[in-house]
Design a protein around this motif. Structure first.
Motif, short mmCIF file in Angstrom:
data_model
loop_
_atom_site.label_atom_id
_atom_site.label_comp_id
_atom_site.label_asym_id
_atom_site.label_seq_id
_atom_site.Cartn_x
_atom_site.Cartn_y
_atom_site.Cartn_z
N ARG A 151 2.31 17.98 -10.51
CA ARG A 151 1.74 17.68 -11.74
C ARG A 151 2.74 16.47 -12.59
O ARG A 151 2.25 15.31 -12.91
CB ARG A 151 1.48 18.67 -12.42
N GLU A 152 4.13 16.76 -12.51
CA GLU A 152 4.85 15.86 -13.35
C GLU A 152 4.95 14.47 -12.71
O GLU A 152 5.21 13.61 -13.46
CB GLU A 152 6.28 16.59 -13.37
N ALA A 153 4.82 14.19 -11.35
CA ALA A 153 4.86 12.96 -10.79
C ALA A 153 3.67 12.42 -11.14
O ALA A 153 3.59 11.08 -11.36
CB ALA A 153 5.03 12.95 -9.54
N ARG A 154 2.50 13.11 -11.31
CA ARG A 154 1.28 12.39 -11.79
C ARG A 154 1.19 12.12 -13.21
O ARG A 154 0.71 10.88 -13.74
CB ARG A 154 0.09 13.25 -11.54
N GLU A 155 1.86 13.16 -14.03
CA GLU A 155 2.01 12.42 -15.41
C GLU A 155 2.73 11.57 -15.91
O GLU A 155 2.48 10.48 -16.54
CB GLU A 155 2.26 13.68 -16.27
N GLU A 156 3.91 11.43 -15.17
CA GLU A 156 4.84 10.37 -15.43
C GLU A 156 4.85 9.12 -14.68
O GLU A 156 5.21 8.06 -15.30
CB GLU A 156 6.29 10.97 -15.22
N ALA A 157 4.29 9.24 -13.50
CA ALA A 157 4.08 7.98 -12.70
C ALA A 157 2.74 7.76 -12.05
O ALA A 157 2.65 6.98 -11.27
CB ALA A 157 5.13 8.17 -11.55
N ASN A 158 1.70 8.31 -12.63
CA ASN A 158 0.53 8.35 -11.74
C ASN A 158 0.56 8.42 -10.46
O ASN A 158 -0.20 7.49 -9.51
CB ASN A 158 -0.22 6.98 -12.22
N ALA A 159 1.38 9.02 -9.85
CA ALA A 159 1.82 9.09 -8.73
C ALA A 159 1.22 10.48 -7.67
O ALA A 159 1.57 11.56 -8.25
CB ALA A 159 3.38 9.05 -8.16
N ALA A 160 0.40 10.34 -6.54
CA ALA A 160 0.14 11.57 -6.02
C ALA A 160 1.54 11.57 -4.82
O ALA A 160 1.80 10.71 -4.12
CB ALA A 160 -1.14 11.24 -5.17
N ILE A 161 2.15 12.93 -4.92
CA ILE A 161 2.98 13.31 -4.00
C ILE A 161 2.90 14.43 -3.13
O ILE A 161 2.28 15.32 -3.39
CB ILE A 161 4.54 13.29 -4.73
N VAL A 162 3.83 14.33 -2.07
CA VAL A 162 3.54 15.48 -0.88
C VAL A 162 5.14 16.08 -1.07
O VAL A 162 6.02 15.42 -0.96
CB VAL A 162 3.21 15.05 0.38
N ILE A 163 5.32 17.32 -1.45
CA ILE A 163 6.57 18.06 -1.39
C ILE A 163 7.04 18.21 -0.08
O ILE A 163 6.27 18.85 0.89
CB ILE A 163 6.60 19.23 -2.16
N ASP A 164 8.47 17.78 0.34
CA ASP A 164 8.87 17.78 1.77
C ASP A 164 9.82 19.15 2.08
O ASP A 164 9.60 20.02 2.92
CB ASP A 164 9.63 16.92 2.15
N ARG A 165 10.67 19.44 0.86
CA ARG A 165 11.38 20.54 0.94
C ARG A 165 12.08 20.79 -0.49
O ARG A 165 12.34 19.83 -1.00
CB ARG A 165 12.52 20.49 2.10
N LEU A 166 12.77 21.89 -0.60
CA LEU A 166 13.55 22.03 -1.96
C LEU A 166 14.88 21.27 -1.34
O LEU A 166 15.54 21.31 -0.38
CB LEU A 166 13.85 23.51 -1.82
N LEU A 167 15.39 20.75 -2.65
CA LEU A 167 16.70 19.96 -2.78
C LEU A 167 17.87 20.82 -3.23
O LEU A 167 18.79 20.83 -2.72
CB LEU A 167 16.66 18.68 -3.04
#
Length: 173
Positions: A83-99
């Motif tokens: 959601r934060e990636a959508r709100e801040e960068a209008n970006a749809a992302i896929v989570i790969d793993r915990l860093l």
């Protein structure tokens, strides 16, 4: 860190069975717990570059950060990062793993950082960002990074870039 939150009708005291001073209602005994906030975010990768967002809001307006923000009720940490990636960068992302998971008591936060990639190569500034860019390591504006935890995440990711399996990081020494 002492956080003053006392409301009318509340008194600071240690409730029975507790070990910390809290705001307790003198009338009904309700205990107002003030606990750390959870922040989630991600290092978003695409084409060998990393997404950075220039903040449009305080704190640290005008400085660069990763897409991240406070978790909302009813969502998982991964959903919050997306959601934060959508709100801040209008970006749809896929989570790969915990860093990494960082604990920052002085600001009462737990920060959960993920590695992610763009679901599609499309992004633009959202209302909380002045601009968004994909940048290689040599182009990161290190002197203009908003928060120490952003630097931690970037440096820790760099240390395992291309490594398939690693343990999640925590606060650096």
């Amino acid at each position: 860190m002492a956080i003053q939150t006392q409301s009318p009708g509340f008194r600071r005291k240690v409730p029975v069975g507790d070990s910390h001073e809290r705001d307790v209602c003198d009338t009904c005994g309700f205990v107002n717990y003030v606990n750390p906030k959870i922040v989630t975010g991600s290092i978003v990768r695409h084409g060998g570059k990393i997404m950075l967002c220039r903040r449009a809001i305080e704190p640290r307006a005008g400085f660069w950060t990763l897409p991240a923000g406070f978790m909302e009720l009813g969502e998982t940490a991964e959903q919050a990062a997306m959601r934060e990636a959508r709100e801040e960068a209008n970006a749809a992302i896929v989570i790969d793993r915990l860093l990494a998971v960082y604990t920052i008591p002085r600001i009462a936060q737990v920060q959960i950082m993920y590695l992610a990639h763009l679901a599609e190569p499309s992004f633009s500034p959202g209302p909380e960002s002045l601009e968004v860019m994909m940048v290689g390591w040599d182009g990161i504006p290190w002197e203009e990074i908003a928060f120490p935890s952003v630097t931690w995440a970037l440096e820790q990711y760099l240390s395992v870039e291309g490594v398939a399996d690693f343990a999640p990081f925590s606060n650096p020494a």
